[in-house]
Write a protein that holds these residues in place. Sequence first.
Motif, PDB file in Angstrom:
ATOM      1  N   PHE A   1       0.838  -1.198   0.000  1.00 25.63           N
ATOM      2  CA  PHE A   1       0.000   0.000   0.000  1.00 25.63           C
ATOM      3  C   PHE A   1       0.876   1.253   0.000  1.00 25.63           C
ATOM      4  N   SER A   2       0.562   2.168  -0.897  1.00 27.16           N
ATOM      5  CA  SER A   2       1.186   3.486  -0.838  1.00 27.16           C
ATOM      6  C   SER A   2       0.700   4.196   0.422  1.00 27.16           C
ATOM      7  N   ALA A   3       1.598   4.902   1.102  1.00 28.63           N
ATOM      8  CA  ALA A   3       1.256   5.532   2.387  1.00 28.63           C
ATOM      9  C   ALA A   3       0.673   6.926   2.231  1.00 28.63           C
ATOM     10  N   LEU A   4       0.545   7.411   0.997  1.00 23.67           N
ATOM     11  CA  LEU A   4       0.097   8.791   0.809  1.00 23.67           C
ATOM     12  C   LEU A   4      -1.273   9.047   1.409  1.00 23.67           C
ATOM     13  N   PHE A   5      -2.201   8.098   1.271  1.00 24.69           N
ATOM     14  CA  PHE A   5      -3.565   8.323   1.753  1.00 24.69           C
ATOM     15  C   PHE A   5      -3.599   8.575   3.259  1.00 24.69           C
ATOM     16  N   ALA A   6      -2.689   7.942   4.013  1.00 24.58           N
ATOM     17  CA  ALA A   6      -2.712   8.058   5.472  1.00 24.58           C
ATOM     18  C   ALA A   6      -2.365   9.466   5.946  1.00 24.58           C
ATOM     19  N   GLU A   7      -1.694  10.228   5.084  1.00 17.75           N
ATOM     20  CA  GLU A   7      -1.297  11.584   5.455  1.00 17.75           C
ATOM     21  C   GLU A   7      -2.399  12.609   5.223  1.00 17.75           C
ATOM     22  N   LEU A   8      -3.451  12.223   4.527  1.00 21.70           N
ATOM     23  CA  LEU A   8      -4.422  13.210   4.043  1.00 21.70           C
ATOM     24  C   LEU A   8      -5.681  13.314   4.881  1.00 21.70           C
TER      25      LEU A   8
ATOM     26  N   GLU B   1      -5.453   5.196  15.708  1.00 18.01           N
ATOM     27  CA  GLU B   1      -4.897   4.329  14.671  1.00 18.01           C
ATOM     28  C   GLU B   1      -4.461   5.108  13.439  1.00 18.01           C
ATOM     29  N   THR B   2      -4.577   6.423  13.471  1.00 18.72           N
ATOM     30  CA  THR B   2      -4.248   7.260  12.327  1.00 18.72           C
ATOM     31  C   THR B   2      -3.026   8.128  12.631  1.00 18.72           C
ATOM     32  N   CYS B   3      -2.633   8.891  11.631  1.00 17.66           N
ATOM     33  CA  CYS B   3      -1.493   9.797  11.803  1.00 17.66           C
ATOM     34  C   CYS B   3      -1.798  10.904  12.809  1.00 17.66           C
ATOM     35  N   ALA B   4      -3.084  11.163  13.069  1.00 15.14           N
ATOM     36  CA  ALA B   4      -3.446  12.191  14.038  1.00 15.14           C
ATOM     37  C   ALA B   4      -2.936  11.854  15.432  1.00 15.14           C
ATOM     38  N   ALA B   5      -2.685  10.568  15.685  1.00 14.52           N
ATOM     39  CA  ALA B   5      -2.182  10.137  16.996  1.00 14.52           C
ATOM     40  C   ALA B   5      -0.667  10.020  17.004  1.00 14.52           C
ATOM     41  N   GLY B   6      -0.030  10.488  15.945  1.00 12.57           N
ATOM     42  CA  GLY B   6       1.420  10.455  15.896  1.00 12.57           C
ATOM     43  C   GLY B   6       2.004   9.250  15.187  1.00 12.57           C
ATOM     44  N   LYS B   7       1.167   8.365  14.668  1.00 14.24           N
ATOM     45  CA  LYS B   7       1.680   7.199  13.942  1.00 14.24           C
ATOM     46  C   LYS B   7       2.232   7.636  12.589  1.00 14.24           C
ATOM     47  N   SER B   8       3.213   6.918  12.099  1.00 13.17           N
ATOM     48  CA  SER B   8       3.752   7.236  10.776  1.00 13.17           C
ATOM     49  C   SER B   8       2.780   6.765   9.703  1.00 13.17           C
TER      50      SER B   8
END
Length: 519
Positions: A388-395, A447-454
């Motif tokens: 999976f490309s990680a781009l979606f997790a940043e948005l 479970e998202t980047c909002a909690a500091g996860k990469s």
Amino acid sequence: MVAMATARGKGRKGEGRSVVAELEGALLRDAGTFPYFMLVAFEASGLPRFAALLALWPALRLMELMGRGDLALRAAAFVATAGVARAEVEAVARAVLPKFMADDVDPAAWAAFGACSGRRVVVTRMPRVLVERFAREHLGAHEVIGCELEFNPLRRSTGIVRGGGGDERVVADRVRALFADGDRPDIGMGRSESAALSFLPFCKEQLRPPFCEDDDDVAGQPRSPPFRPVIFHDGRLVCRPTPLMALVILLWFPLGVLVAFVRIAVGITLPIKIIPRIAPYFGGAVLVHGSPPPAVTADGSASGVLFVCTHRTLMDPVVVATVLGRRRVAAVTYSISRLSEVLSPIPTVRLTRDRDVDAARMRAELSRGDVAVCPEGTTCREPFLLRFSALFAELSDRIVPVAMNYRVGLFHPTTARGWKALDPIFFFMNPRPVYEVTFLNQLLAEETCAAGKSAIDVANYVQRILAAKLGFECTNLTRKDKYRMLAGNDGVVNAKPATSAADPAWQRRVKEVLGFLLH
């Protein structure tokens, strides 16, 4: 199983031992070669040559019954390949045939063949160019003995095969030449009524089907390595084109085209909300599991939901929008033809592979409404998920994983080498196309980047839960891996279609125009 041991190695069975095995009827359960020539005819040339070879089948069968199997094979090879460009023949051998061969491998035969760590030789009645890729990459063969398909100076097949085939003396001489150092093969595997008789007497130990993993001669071998699965494959046909199945395909094809256009026309013209309810009346089905999130309010106070889908066909985002009953679900994709963009009932956004540009486009679409994205970047037919490309997790932190899957009976709705615009048509040409959509729970904030996860950790987590839901296996393979294996390129959609110098100028121009519209 009939097993005759004329000599035994002193060490443990299989260690350093050489093996010569016949492909058809030994390593593969089916001894017939006709379905593979049918696949070459269909995938390399199309329906007319496919029909011509099927019409010739009664004569081919009669030749085999009269003991002229070698003549039948030469006739089938001529009809299937005469005039076909070498690049097309090699592409079918690389991208299409391995899947059908892998599905027919005898596990007990592989247990005996794969356990031999010495020289492994595969003998085939088919042209070597059709078998070598599968034999070397999936069977681990060091040498492949088969007849040679001739090509003219313009790199097109003459349809003539030389050497090997059903000629037992030629096969025997070539096997002996490989072991000219005086060390005979330790194991020979083949059918008693086939050309294997030509090399079996030369082997120290002879194994003949039916093989059984519980028999002493097979069970006594060291454990063979796991058979390498075929993850990527191409071609439109789902079923092995035996004479009966080929006749079914040929008779259904014109009716299937009509049915496909009716289904597509209904899907475009009717309200999107009612499509899942009327699909059974048109021979299809849309199965929905889980509860999708509610629609975004029109006041724009919240961003849209990011639906992260497994990528099975070009229509994944359209099916998601249909199930949700919303036309305002944008599909972001790397590979979509211009014709598909025009016909799509939902907005489409073409990504550029420039991370900053793509992120800006996706954020803009999320500000307007929901977005469906397939982070694998390309489809995979087998039960595997690509990286999976990680781009979606940043948005977005409003991420809803969606497990997509489909079932078809005759035609694959995906392609790496062909015209992608025809994918929906081939999907709807199937007698009963079925789509299955499973909505998983929206990711929790932690479970998202909002909690500091990469972003990479979030992408890998989403991949794992989707794979677990579908019963698939996670891989690190990418879009580039798929296209390099199947098409010999990096999967850039706007690349010019390949043309041959042997093609007339008008034909090259037609290919360029069709490639622009359909790729």
